[in-house]
Design a protein around this motif. Structure first.
Motif, PDB file in Angstrom:
ATOM      1  N   THR A 136      31.859 -19.466 -23.204  1.00 29.68           N
ATOM      2  CA  THR A 136      31.100 -18.776 -24.251  1.00 29.68           C
ATOM      3  C   THR A 136      30.050 -19.650 -24.924  1.00 29.68           C
ATOM      4  OG1 THR A 136      32.698 -19.322 -25.988  1.00 29.68           O
ATOM      5  CG2 THR A 136      33.097 -17.310 -24.712  1.00 29.68           C
ATOM      6  N   THR A 137      29.969 -20.923 -24.530  1.00 32.00           N
ATOM      7  CA  THR A 137      28.993 -21.821 -25.156  1.00 32.00           C
ATOM      8  C   THR A 137      27.582 -21.271 -25.050  1.00 32.00           C
ATOM      9  OG1 THR A 137      30.386 -23.703 -24.573  1.00 32.00           O
ATOM     10  CG2 THR A 137      28.114 -24.179 -25.191  1.00 32.00           C
ATOM     11  N   GLU A 138      27.266 -20.697 -23.899  1.00 35.53           N
ATOM     12  CA  GLU A 138      25.906 -20.217 -23.659  1.00 35.53           C
ATOM     13  C   GLU A 138      25.557 -19.009 -24.538  1.00 35.53           C
ATOM     14  OE1 GLU A 138      26.765 -17.307 -19.853  1.00 35.53           O
ATOM     15  OE2 GLU A 138      26.447 -19.439 -19.487  1.00 35.53           O
ATOM     16  N   LEU A 139      26.544 -18.390 -25.132  1.00 35.13           N
ATOM     17  CA  LEU A 139      26.269 -17.240 -25.995  1.00 35.13           C
ATOM     18  C   LEU A 139      25.708 -17.661 -27.348  1.00 35.13           C
ATOM     19  CD1 LEU A 139      29.471 -15.084 -25.323  1.00 35.13           C
ATOM     20  CD2 LEU A 139      27.243 -14.933 -24.208  1.00 35.13           C
ATOM     21  N   LYS A 140      25.919 -18.925 -27.689  1.00 34.34           N
ATOM     22  CA  LYS A 140      25.476 -19.477 -28.978  1.00 34.34           C
ATOM     23  C   LYS A 140      26.064 -18.653 -30.134  1.00 34.34           C
ATOM     24  CE  LYS A 140      21.305 -21.294 -26.809  1.00 34.34           C
ATOM     25  NZ  LYS A 140      19.827 -21.327 -26.809  1.00 34.34           N
ATOM     26  N   ASP A 141      25.451 -18.752 -31.303  1.00 34.22           N
ATOM     27  CA  ASP A 141      25.913 -17.952 -32.446  1.00 34.22           C
ATOM     28  C   ASP A 141      25.177 -16.613 -32.387  1.00 34.22           C
ATOM     29  OD1 ASP A 141      27.361 -20.135 -33.173  1.00 34.22           O
ATOM     30  OD2 ASP A 141      26.156 -20.640 -34.941  1.00 34.22           O
ATOM     31  N   PHE A 142      25.849 -15.600 -31.909  1.00 35.47           N
ATOM     32  CA  PHE A 142      25.161 -14.330 -31.673  1.00 35.47           C
ATOM     33  C   PHE A 142      25.267 -13.412 -32.893  1.00 35.47           C
ATOM     34  CE2 PHE A 142      29.430 -14.129 -29.891  1.00 35.47           C
ATOM     35  CZ  PHE A 142      29.951 -12.935 -30.400  1.00 35.47           C
ATOM     36  N   ALA A 143      24.276 -12.529 -33.025  1.00 33.93           N
ATOM     37  CA  ALA A 143      24.194 -11.617 -34.164  1.00 33.93           C
ATOM     38  C   ALA A 143      25.283 -10.547 -34.064  1.00 33.93           C
ATOM     39  CB  ALA A 143      22.825 -10.964 -34.222  1.00 33.93           C
ATOM     40  N   ILE A 144      25.900 -10.233 -35.205  1.00 32.94           N
ATOM     41  CA  ILE A 144      26.898  -9.172 -35.253  1.00 32.94           C
ATOM     42  C   ILE A 144      26.532  -8.083 -36.266  1.00 32.94           C
ATOM     43  CG2 ILE A 144      28.813 -10.595 -34.425  1.00 32.94           C
ATOM     44  CD1 ILE A 144      29.654 -11.005 -37.332  1.00 32.94           C
ATOM     45  N   ALA A 145      25.483  -8.325 -37.072  1.00 32.12           N
ATOM     46  CA  ALA A 145      25.027  -7.303 -38.014  1.00 32.12           C
ATOM     47  C   ALA A 145      23.608  -7.608 -38.454  1.00 32.12           C
ATOM     48  CB  ALA A 145      25.948  -7.239 -39.227  1.00 32.12           C
ATOM     49  N   ARG A 146      22.845  -6.540 -38.726  1.00 28.31           N
ATOM     50  CA  ARG A 146      21.495  -6.707 -39.261  1.00 28.31           C
ATOM     51  C   ARG A 146      21.561  -6.952 -40.766  1.00 28.31           C
ATOM     52  NH1 ARG A 146      21.374  -2.076 -36.176  1.00 28.31           N
ATOM     53  NH2 ARG A 146      20.389  -2.253 -34.133  1.00 28.31           N
ATOM     54  N   SER A 147      22.636  -6.474 -41.361  1.00 26.41           N
ATOM     55  CA  SER A 147      22.915  -6.690 -42.780  1.00 26.41           C
ATOM     56  C   SER A 147      24.375  -6.313 -43.001  1.00 26.41           C
ATOM     57  CB  SER A 147      22.006  -5.819 -43.654  1.00 26.41           C
ATOM     58  OG  SER A 147      22.376  -4.456 -43.531  1.00 26.41           O
ATOM     59  N   ASP A 148      24.859  -6.445 -44.218  1.00 23.06           N
ATOM     60  CA  ASP A 148      26.275  -6.125 -44.428  1.00 23.06           C
ATOM     61  C   ASP A 148      26.549  -4.627 -44.385  1.00 23.06           C
ATOM     62  OD1 ASP A 148      25.075  -5.405 -46.774  1.00 23.06           O
ATOM     63  OD2 ASP A 148      26.608  -6.289 -48.074  1.00 23.06           O
ATOM     64  N   VAL A 149      25.497  -3.811 -44.295  1.00 25.75           N
ATOM     65  CA  VAL A 149      25.698  -2.364 -44.168  1.00 25.75           C
ATOM     66  C   VAL A 149      25.150  -1.843 -42.832  1.00 25.75           C
ATOM     67  CG1 VAL A 149      25.705  -1.918 -46.633  1.00 25.75           C
ATOM     68  CG2 VAL A 149      23.524  -1.891 -45.392  1.00 25.75           C
ATOM     69  N   ASP A 150      24.778  -2.739 -41.960  1.00 26.73           N
ATOM     70  CA  ASP A 150      24.175  -2.323 -40.688  1.00 26.73           C
ATOM     71  C   ASP A 150      24.755  -3.145 -39.538  1.00 26.73           C
ATOM     72  OD1 ASP A 150      22.631  -1.104 -38.827  1.00 26.73           O
ATOM     73  OD2 ASP A 150      20.701  -1.899 -39.521  1.00 26.73           O
ATOM     74  N   PRO A 151      26.011  -2.860 -39.137  1.00 23.59           N
ATOM     75  CA  PRO A 151      26.654  -3.639 -38.077  1.00 23.59           C
ATOM     76  C   PRO A 151      26.022  -3.376 -36.720  1.00 23.59           C
ATOM     77  CG  PRO A 151      27.963  -1.711 -38.581  1.00 23.59           C
ATOM     78  CD  PRO A 151      26.868  -1.755 -39.613  1.00 23.59           C
ATOM     79  N   LEU A 152      26.046  -4.367 -35.868  1.00 27.48           N
ATOM     80  CA  LEU A 152      25.594  -4.201 -34.499  1.00 27.48           C
ATOM     81  C   LEU A 152      26.760  -3.739 -33.621  1.00 27.48           C
ATOM     82  CD1 LEU A 152      23.285  -7.321 -34.167  1.00 27.48           C
ATOM     83  CD2 LEU A 152      22.574  -4.926 -34.273  1.00 27.48           C
ATOM     84  N   TYR A 153      26.425  -3.353 -32.417  1.00 24.95           N
ATOM     85  CA  TYR A 153      27.370  -2.735 -31.481  1.00 24.95           C
ATOM     86  C   TYR A 153      28.673  -3.516 -31.346  1.00 24.95           C
ATOM     87  CZ  TYR A 153      29.317  -1.701 -26.857  1.00 24.95           C
ATOM     88  OH  TYR A 153      30.171  -1.420 -25.799  1.00 24.95           O
ATOM     89  N   HIS A 154      28.584  -4.811 -31.063  1.00 27.25           N
ATOM     90  CA  HIS A 154      29.797  -5.574 -30.748  1.00 27.25           C
ATOM     91  C   HIS A 154      30.792  -5.596 -31.910  1.00 27.25           C
ATOM     92  CE1 HIS A 154      28.406  -6.823 -26.868  1.00 27.25           C
ATOM     93  NE2 HIS A 154      27.316  -7.393 -27.368  1.00 27.25           N
TER      94      HIS A 154
END
Length: 450
Positions: A136-154
């Motif tokens: 998982t190193t290559e994934l780096k720190d990936f985004a999980i939300a655009r904001s605290d009220v706008d979560p991303l898919y994962h």
């Protein structure tokens, strides 16, 4: 197995396509086989592309295929649950807010929430593929939300799977690359890991990924073309799965009884439109006469009316057996009708006098043959027209003696105006004595002008 829970998680960003249907079918068969629970989860977090219209289409399409579910949720109605998970991750130092330049608007700063990736190797066991390992190193720190009220898919998927106690995630192989991200989020939140099964995707004839051009079109499109829901369901289910019985035609209950995830193929199966047509024809042949009439007559009526041909419901009933013999799907009725293949049952044909005689036979001999046939058929009682074989018997000896082509070609053309058509004796049987004789008279009148 006990307490099995699976999910149908479509995104309502488009109409329900074959790929979505297959995901639902495989989850359905597995859950019902083991007495499990099915969760329908509308993953509508993409606010720009999601719409109620698409969600309704997905629901209607899956119901049309014969599928059902036990629980229903929308991600857009679960924002507070995702906010709580994000707060937990940030408070525990497992995620952080990152101020970055917007990918959509140059020069604009946005606040993104990223997961702190521990950079570990992850191995998960896939029921279909065995152990799969990711660094998982290559994934780096990936985004999980655009904001605290706008979560991303994962993030939304992981939180929902845990909250809904999903035990098995059954999905296409194109989601394999999503799995390590989701496992990292699971581990950060202390969630249990579900069992994974990633099945191969359907392929087009050239073994490329299925596309709209090669069959991965909306389920509603197949429905509009006259495919039957149970036929499409059957084909989708067995494409990439060989039931232990090796039967091709199975009811939904029979598929449930035979289904095991381990029996899914490890390589993609080709989606063959001709094979789907075969399935549909097999299901049409299983219909009773009454059921087939309900299916076919409205299609035929609409198609003839588009051509300006007056509709006769009794005649429509009379030609159902001919239609059943010729079609694989409802659109075939439309296509045959558009080509005028049924016109002569409903209206006298317009004849071309030069086409009445068989090639190589003169107008004089053709006139003689038609007059003889008219006499033979005119001598038959009206009741004799109830049986095509009786009509044939009245003409056959004469046709054999004089040359069948020379006699039967002009009879066929007189009755239908077609070079190719059903047996002329069958046509005479269907249209009846009065119309048969009238059309022969019309052909004789045309020949008199040659």
């Amino acid at each position: 197995m006990s307490n099995i829970r699976v999910r149908f998680p479509p995104s309502p960003t488009g109409f329900c396509h074959v790929g979505t249907a297959r995901m639902a079918v495989l989850n359905y068969l597995f859950a019902r086989k083991h007495g499990g629970t099915i969760v329908f989860r509308s993953e509508d977090t993409d606010k720009e592309r999601s719409s109620p219209e698409f969600e309704e289409d997905i629901l209607d399409s899956l119901k049309w295929l014969g599928l059902s579910w036990d629980e229903f949720y929308r991600q857009s109605e679960r924002t507070e649950i995702y906010r709580a998970a994000l707060r937990t991750l940030i408070d525990e130092g497992k995620a952080y807010v990152s101020e970055e330049e917007s990918k959509k608007e140059a020069g604009v700063k946005v606040r993104i929430i990223r997961l702190k990736n521990p950079g570990t190797k992850i191995t998960f066991t896939d029921i279909i593929r065995g152990d799969i390992t990711f660094d998982t190193t290559e994934l780096k720190d990936f985004a999980i939300a655009r904001s605290d009220v706008d979560p991303l898919y994962h993030l939304a998927v992981v939180v929902d799977d845990a909250d809904m106690k999903i035990t098995h995630v059954i999905r296409g192989e194109d989601h394999i690359s999503n799995t390590p991200r989701q496992i990292l989020i699971q581990e950060a939140l202390g969630y249990p890991r579900p069992v994974y099964a990633h099945y191969p995707l359907h392929l087009s004839a050239d073994r490329s990924k299925l596309s709209k051009r090669t069959g991965d079109v909306a389920v509603r499109s197949y429905r509009e073309k006259g495919y039957l829901g149970d036929a499409l369901l059957n084909y989708i289910a067995v494409l990439g799965w060989t039931p232990p019985s090796e039967r091709e035609i199975l009811s939904l209950d029979e598929m449930i009884a035979e289904f095991e995830l381990k029996d899914l193929h490890k390589s993609g199966a080709v989606f063959d439109l001709e094979k789907l047509r075969w399935y549909n024809r097999e299901y049409l042949l299983q219909k009773t006469d009454e059921e087939f009439a309900v299916y076919a007559l409205p299609i035929l009526e609409d198609a003839l009316k588009e051509r300006g041909v007056a509709w006769d419901s009794a005649m429509g009933q009379n030609i159902l057996h001919i239609i059943r013999e010729r079609i694989s799907v409802g659109d075939d009725i439309k296509n045959f009708a558009a080509e005028g293949e049924f016109d002569f049952f409903f209206a006298d044909p317009l004849l071309d006098s030069t086409r009445i005689p068989q090639k190589g036979v003169g107008a004089t001999d053709t006139t003689r043959h038609l007059e003889a046939v008219r006499q033979l058929l005119g001598d038959l009682a009206e009741s004799a027209y109830r049986d095509a074989e009786t009509i044939k018997g009245a003409v056959w000896d004469y046709a054999t003696a004089e040359g069948r082509g020379a006699v039967l070609w002009p009879l066929r053309y007189a009755l239908t105006g077609k070079d190719k058509s059903p047996d002329p004796f069958v046509v005479a049987h269907i249209i009846g004595k009065e119309v048969t004789l009238r059309r022969i008279d019309s052909a004789l009148k045309n020949l008199a002008n040659v």
